[in-house]
Motif scaffolding. Structure first.
Motif, short mmCIF file in Angstrom:
data_model
loop_
_atom_site.label_atom_id
_atom_site.label_comp_id
_atom_site.label_asym_id
_atom_site.label_seq_id
_atom_site.Cartn_x
_atom_site.Cartn_y
_atom_site.Cartn_z
N GLN A 71 0.82 -1.19 0.00
CA GLN A 71 0.00 0.00 0.00
C GLN A 71 0.86 1.25 0.00
O GLN A 71 2.03 1.21 0.34
N VAL A 72 0.24 2.32 -0.42
CA VAL A 72 0.92 3.61 -0.48
C VAL A 72 0.26 4.55 0.51
O VAL A 72 -0.96 4.61 0.61
N GLN A 73 1.08 5.25 1.24
CA GLN A 73 0.56 6.27 2.15
C GLN A 73 1.03 7.64 1.69
O GLN A 73 2.19 7.81 1.31
N LEU A 74 0.12 8.58 1.74
CA LEU A 74 0.43 9.97 1.40
C LEU A 74 0.13 10.83 2.63
O LEU A 74 -0.97 10.74 3.19
N VAL A 75 1.09 11.62 3.02
CA VAL A 75 0.91 12.48 4.19
C VAL A 75 1.19 13.92 3.80
O VAL A 75 2.31 14.25 3.38
N GLU A 76 0.17 14.75 3.94
CA GLU A 76 0.31 16.17 3.64
C GLU A 76 0.65 16.95 4.91
O GLU A 76 0.29 16.55 6.01
N SER A 77 1.31 18.07 4.72
CA SER A 77 1.61 18.97 5.82
C SER A 77 1.76 20.38 5.28
O SER A 77 1.87 20.58 4.07
N GLY A 78 1.77 21.34 6.19
CA GLY A 78 2.02 22.72 5.80
C GLY A 78 0.81 23.62 5.78
O GLY A 78 0.92 24.82 5.53
N GLY A 79 -0.36 23.06 6.02
CA GLY A 79 -1.56 23.88 6.04
C GLY A 79 -1.59 24.77 7.27
O GLY A 79 -0.79 24.65 8.19
N GLY A 80 -2.55 25.69 7.27
CA GLY A 80 -2.68 26.59 8.41
C GLY A 80 -3.53 27.78 8.08
O GLY A 80 -4.23 27.82 7.06
N LEU A 81 -3.46 28.77 8.96
CA LEU A 81 -4.22 30.00 8.82
C LEU A 81 -3.29 31.10 8.33
O LEU A 81 -2.21 31.31 8.89
N VAL A 82 -3.70 31.81 7.30
CA VAL A 82 -2.89 32.88 6.73
C VAL A 82 -3.80 34.01 6.28
O VAL A 82 -4.96 33.77 5.92
N GLN A 83 -3.28 35.21 6.30
CA GLN A 83 -4.06 36.34 5.83
C GLN A 83 -4.04 36.41 4.31
O GLN A 83 -3.09 35.92 3.65
N ALA A 84 -5.05 37.02 3.76
CA ALA A 84 -5.11 37.20 2.31
C ALA A 84 -3.85 37.91 1.83
O ALA A 84 -3.38 38.86 2.47
N GLY A 85 -3.32 37.43 0.72
CA GLY A 85 -2.08 37.97 0.19
C GLY A 85 -0.84 37.24 0.68
O GLY A 85 0.25 37.46 0.14
N GLY A 86 -1.01 36.40 1.66
CA GLY A 86 0.11 35.66 2.21
C GLY A 86 0.45 34.41 1.42
O GLY A 86 -0.14 34.15 0.36
N LEU B 12 1.76 30.08 1.66
CA LEU B 12 1.94 28.83 2.37
C LEU B 12 2.61 27.85 1.43
O LEU B 12 2.43 27.93 0.21
N ARG B 13 3.33 26.90 2.01
CA ARG B 13 3.93 25.83 1.22
C ARG B 13 3.47 24.49 1.78
O ARG B 13 3.77 24.15 2.92
N LEU B 14 2.74 23.76 0.96
CA LEU B 14 2.28 22.43 1.35
C LEU B 14 3.28 21.39 0.87
O LEU B 14 3.89 21.55 -0.19
N SER B 15 3.39 20.33 1.65
CA SER B 15 4.25 19.20 1.28
C SER B 15 3.44 17.92 1.32
O SER B 15 2.50 17.80 2.10
N CYS B 16 3.83 16.98 0.52
CA CYS B 16 3.20 15.66 0.52
C CYS B 16 4.29 14.63 0.32
O CYS B 16 5.04 14.69 -0.65
N LEU C 188 3.58 22.22 -2.93
CA LEU C 188 2.67 23.20 -3.53
C LEU C 188 2.95 24.54 -2.87
O LEU C 188 2.60 24.75 -1.71
N GLN C 189 3.62 25.41 -3.60
CA GLN C 189 3.88 26.76 -3.13
C GLN C 189 2.69 27.63 -3.51
O GLN C 189 2.37 27.76 -4.69
#
Length: 123
Positions: free
Chosen positions: A1-16, A18-22, A81-82
């Motif tokens: 089996q394959v597992q995918l784990v995302e990280s990097g989410g959160g709360l940010v103001q408009a215009g800011g 975030l960088r997500l990773s998987c 994902l930048q």
């Protein structure tokens, strides 16, 4: 089996930004494509972006083109994902997906999905 784990989410103001990773682990295919989808509250899951194994083929939804950038790590089992110039309408749970073949925006072409990471953009 394959597992995918995302990280990097959160709360940010408009215009800011975030960088997500998987990170993919387990018995992945010898080569695979990866993509990002998102689902806002009360809405259907929608395509964000996808990248082929080689990185030559990349496709973005019109709503994120010019603001988001997908890339792969050197080990190929990681995708990033930048997200720049974030807007309140980008608020959603973001899901990483992996498929044996590059299918672009076709969600049915992905074999494995992560659990998602939440992104909230405040106005």
């Amino acid at each position: 089996q394959v597992q995918l784990v995302e990280s990097g989410g959160g709360l940010v103001q408009a215009g800011g930004s975030l960088r997500l990773s998987c990170v993919a682990s387990g018995r992945t295919f010898s080569s695979h494509a990866m993509g990002w989808f998102r689902q806002a509250p009360g809405k259907n899951r929608e395509f964000v972006t996808a990248i082929s194994w080689s990185g030559v083929m990349i496709y973005y939804a019109d709503s994120v083109k010019g603001r988001f950038t997908i890339s792969r790590g050197n080990a190929k089992n990681t995708v990033y994902l930048q997200m720049n110039s974030l807007k309140p309408e980008d608020t959603a749970d973001y899901y990483c997906a992996l498929g044996q073949y590059y299918r672009g925006s076709d969600s049915s072409g992905y074999d494995y999905w992560g659990q998602g990471t939440q992104v909230i953009v405040s106005s």
